[in-house]
Design a protein around this motif. Structure first.
Motif, short mmCIF file in Angstrom:
data_model
loop_
_atom_site.label_atom_id
_atom_site.label_comp_id
_atom_site.label_asym_id
_atom_site.label_seq_id
_atom_site.Cartn_x
_atom_site.Cartn_y
_atom_site.Cartn_z
N HIS A 22 74.25 37.58 35.44
CA HIS A 22 75.38 37.07 36.67
C HIS A 22 76.57 36.80 35.55
CE1 HIS A 22 72.59 37.35 39.89
NE2 HIS A 22 71.58 36.81 39.08
N PRO A 23 77.64 37.17 36.00
CA PRO A 23 78.82 36.85 35.19
C PRO A 23 79.27 35.40 35.27
CG PRO A 23 79.27 38.79 36.30
CD PRO A 23 78.06 38.19 36.75
N SER A 24 79.79 34.90 34.13
CA SER A 24 80.23 33.48 34.25
C SER A 24 78.75 32.49 34.26
CB SER A 24 81.23 32.98 35.12
OG SER A 24 82.55 33.76 35.29
N THR A 25 77.73 33.12 33.82
CA THR A 25 76.59 32.01 33.86
C THR A 25 75.99 32.25 32.58
OG1 THR A 25 76.17 32.85 36.36
CG2 THR A 25 74.26 32.02 35.12
N LEU A 26 75.52 30.90 32.16
CA LEU A 26 75.12 30.84 30.89
C LEU A 26 73.36 31.10 31.05
CD1 LEU A 26 75.38 29.91 28.04
CD2 LEU A 26 74.62 27.58 28.55
N HIS A 27 73.10 32.10 30.29
CA HIS A 27 71.72 32.70 30.42
C HIS A 27 70.90 32.04 29.29
CE1 HIS A 27 72.44 35.42 33.62
NE2 HIS A 27 73.57 35.32 32.98
N PRO A 28 69.95 31.09 29.43
CA PRO A 28 69.03 30.44 28.33
C PRO A 28 68.05 31.53 27.89
CG PRO A 28 69.18 28.95 30.22
CD PRO A 28 69.49 30.19 30.64
N THR A 29 67.98 31.73 26.51
CA THR A 29 66.77 32.72 26.10
C THR A 29 66.82 32.12 24.41
OG1 THR A 29 66.29 34.83 25.53
CG2 THR A 29 68.58 34.42 25.39
N ALA A 30 65.41 32.28 24.25
CA ALA A 30 65.34 32.01 22.66
C ALA A 30 65.24 33.33 21.87
CB ALA A 30 63.81 31.59 22.75
N ASP A 31 65.43 34.51 22.67
CA ASP A 31 65.44 35.74 21.87
C ASP A 31 66.97 36.24 21.47
OD1 ASP A 31 62.84 36.78 24.04
OD2 ASP A 31 62.81 36.13 21.96
N LEU A 32 67.92 35.85 22.19
CA LEU A 32 69.30 36.35 21.79
C LEU A 32 69.85 36.23 20.44
CD1 LEU A 32 71.63 37.94 23.03
CD2 LEU A 32 72.81 35.72 23.37
N SER A 33 69.43 34.87 19.89
CA SER A 33 70.19 34.56 18.63
C SER A 33 69.35 35.40 17.50
CB SER A 33 69.84 33.08 18.18
OG SER A 33 68.30 32.74 18.38
N ILE B 265 79.08 39.97 26.61
CA ILE B 265 78.00 39.36 26.42
C ILE B 265 78.30 38.57 25.07
CG2 ILE B 265 75.58 39.60 25.75
CD1 ILE B 265 77.19 42.39 27.35
N ILE B 266 78.44 37.31 25.35
CA ILE B 266 78.88 36.24 24.17
C ILE B 266 77.61 35.32 23.78
CG2 ILE B 266 80.49 34.33 23.75
CD1 ILE B 266 82.01 35.37 26.13
N GLY B 267 77.47 35.53 22.53
CA GLY B 267 76.13 34.77 21.78
C GLY B 267 76.65 33.20 21.65
N CYS B 268 75.75 32.60 22.20
CA CYS B 268 76.19 30.99 22.08
C CYS B 268 75.17 30.28 21.04
CB CYS B 268 76.22 30.32 23.33
SG CYS B 268 77.15 31.19 24.69
N ALA B 269 75.67 29.56 20.05
CA ALA B 269 74.74 29.09 19.20
C ALA B 269 73.57 28.05 19.94
CB ALA B 269 75.57 28.16 18.00
N GLN B 270 72.32 28.63 19.35
CA GLN B 270 71.13 27.79 20.07
C GLN B 270 71.15 27.62 21.68
OE1 GLN B 270 69.10 27.14 17.66
NE2 GLN B 270 70.52 28.03 16.32
N GLN B 271 71.94 28.43 22.26
CA GLN B 271 71.86 28.11 23.94
C GLN B 271 71.90 29.30 24.84
OE1 GLN B 271 76.12 26.15 23.44
NE2 GLN B 271 75.11 24.40 24.27
#
Length: 459
Positions: free
Chosen positions: A54-65, A117-123
């Motif tokens: 969903h655009p403009s939504t922060l999607h928590p995941t342990a895998d993206l980083s 798709i923006i990777g957020c540090a630890q988030q």
């Protein structure tokens, strides 16, 4: 179903046919739905649905980083999956609330919705809609320099980024991410005062002597760093590039654009054809601006055979001190090009050294005759810029900027450009004697000799 003895009634037969049709219809629906999902996502065997982002939504995941770190690239050209577009580099633009600006090459007639798709540090990761901003100077070529603007949010400490044309999380592990540069803003104490951006080197360019002379002149003028984008060059010049890289003067970025597109060797599409203007010259110029935005106080944007030369000041630093003091709001200084025909030589032969004649390339010290300016016609210009005031640039002027622009009088500063004649009809007597380069001979000649000797060219 009808039950009982004997022949079934007409009503029973009709009921059975209706039930049969319903069963067949439901089976067909199930078959079509599962078939469509299977065909649409053939690389995800037996996965008949995917989690939608969903655009403009922060999607928590342990895998993206983990995924983004594993797939982080330092390459300068990265294809966008399932499109005809390419990513070059990503920079945080502090001038527009930290929006991430991705320098890209986009096929102009094939632009569809693109997502950041923006990777957020630890988030986890943030998904936003990309704003597509194609630079207006595309010269008619189908591919051109484009800014993809990706808005972020305060809760996302953006570290890496990529672009997709879909909104499904299961594709993220296979995507290639770019590191986001310029995460920290700086307004002073730059690493360099002056950096030269040389946009493209391609073909079998092997003009060793002119390149060495040019770099050594620039050192005397106060340049600390030269940045060059290299597709290919001649073997002798390649040794020179490696020498200056090891010395610390030159920063080389590989630019294998010919492995992805059919780049043009010229700037006119109707005449030169190809996919992209002049081996992506405008893309690399814009990348050089953002790459050095917080590393260098000023940037010089010029070609490999040009020298931006101050005529009333000993160095570029003294020139810019005066220009900036007189014009404090100016961030773009337009410098007029002046042509020195390489076919016309100094009569004295003062710098026609036998040792330089064995070196591939042009001896710029022999060419002191320049063409007069054409009345009411401006020669193509090059620029000195404050990169923090520039948003987009073309070759001879900026396209978008924040400050003012000044056209510097040619008697104050102009481009020394030794090249094929521009006004071919002029005789030697009609040319103007300009010995500005000779003022640097005392240091220039031994410095050039030193480099050529270290390269083993004299042996």
């Amino acid at each position: 179903m009808c039950s009982g003895q004997g022949c079934p009634s007409i009503n029973c037969i009709l009921m059975e046919k209706t039930d049969l049709k319903k069963g067949i219809f439901l089976s067909l629906i199930l078959f079509v739905v599962t078939g469509i999902n299977f065909i649409e996502y053939p690389t995800k065997k037996w996965h008949f649905w995917r989690s939608k982002l969903h655009p403009s939504t922060l999607h928590p995941t342990a895998d993206l980083s983990h995924h983004s770190a594993a797939n982080l690239t330092e390459q300068n050209i990265t294809p966008i999956k399932d499109t005809k577009h390419f990513l070059v580099s990503a920079y945080k633009d502090h001038r527009i609330d930290g929006t991430v600006r991705i320098i890209s090459i986009i096929k102009r007639d094939d632009v569809t919705a693109l997502y950041c798709i923006i990777g957020c540090a630890q988030q986890g990761y943030l998904v936003t809609v990309a704003e597509v901003n194609i630079h207006r100077d595309h010269f008619g070529f189908p591919y051109h320099t484009t800014d993809l603007l990706c808005k972020t949010e305060p809760k996302c400490d953006a570290t890496n980024i990529t672009i997709g044309n879909f909104l499904y999380s299961s594709d993220i592990p296979d995507m290639t991410f770019l590191p986001i540069r310029n995460r920290e803003r700086k307004e002073d104490n730059f690493k360099h005062n002056f950096t030269v951006c040389i946009s493209n080197l391609f073909g079998n360019y092997n003009n060793v002597l002119q390149f060495v002379q040019t770099i050594e002149v620039y050192k005397l003028l106060g340049i600390q760093k030269v940045v060059i984008y290299n597709t290919s060059c001649g073997p002798d010049l390649d040794k020179v590039l490696q020498f200056y890289r090891e010395e610390g003067t030159l920063e080389i970025h590989q630019w294998p654009i010919d492995q992805f597109l059919n780049p043009s060797k010229g700037w006119q599409f109707q005449r030169d054809k190809g996919d992209l203007h002049y081996y992506g010259q405008l893309t690399t110029l814009n990348d050089c601006i953002y790459r050095n935005m917080y590393r260098s106080k000023y940037l010089l944007l010029n070609d490999i055979d040009e020298i931006i030369m101050p005529y009333q000041h000993a160095t570029l630093e003294l020139l810019l001190e005066d220009l900036q003091r007189q014009n404090p709001t100016v961030g773009v200084f337009i410098i007029q090009n002046r042509f020195f025909p390489k076919t016309v030589f100094d009569d004295e032969g003062r710098f026609s050294f036998p040792r330089w004649k064995i070196v591939p390339g042009i001896n710029i010290m022999e060419h002191i005759y320049r063409e007069p300016d054409i009345e009411n016609v401006r020669n193509p210009a090059k620029m000195i810029i404050n990169p923090r005031q520039v948003v987009q640039t073309s070759v001879h002027s900026v396209l978008k900027n924040y400050g003012d622009t000044l056209r510097v009088p040619p008697d104050v500063c102009s481009v020394v450009h030794v090249r094929v004649p521009h006004q071919r009809h002029l005789t030697k007597e009609q040319l103007i004697v300009d010995k500005k380069l000779w003022e640097y001979q005392k240091d220039l000649v031994p410095n050039v000799d030193c480099v050529l000797n270290k390269l083993g060219i004299y042996h």
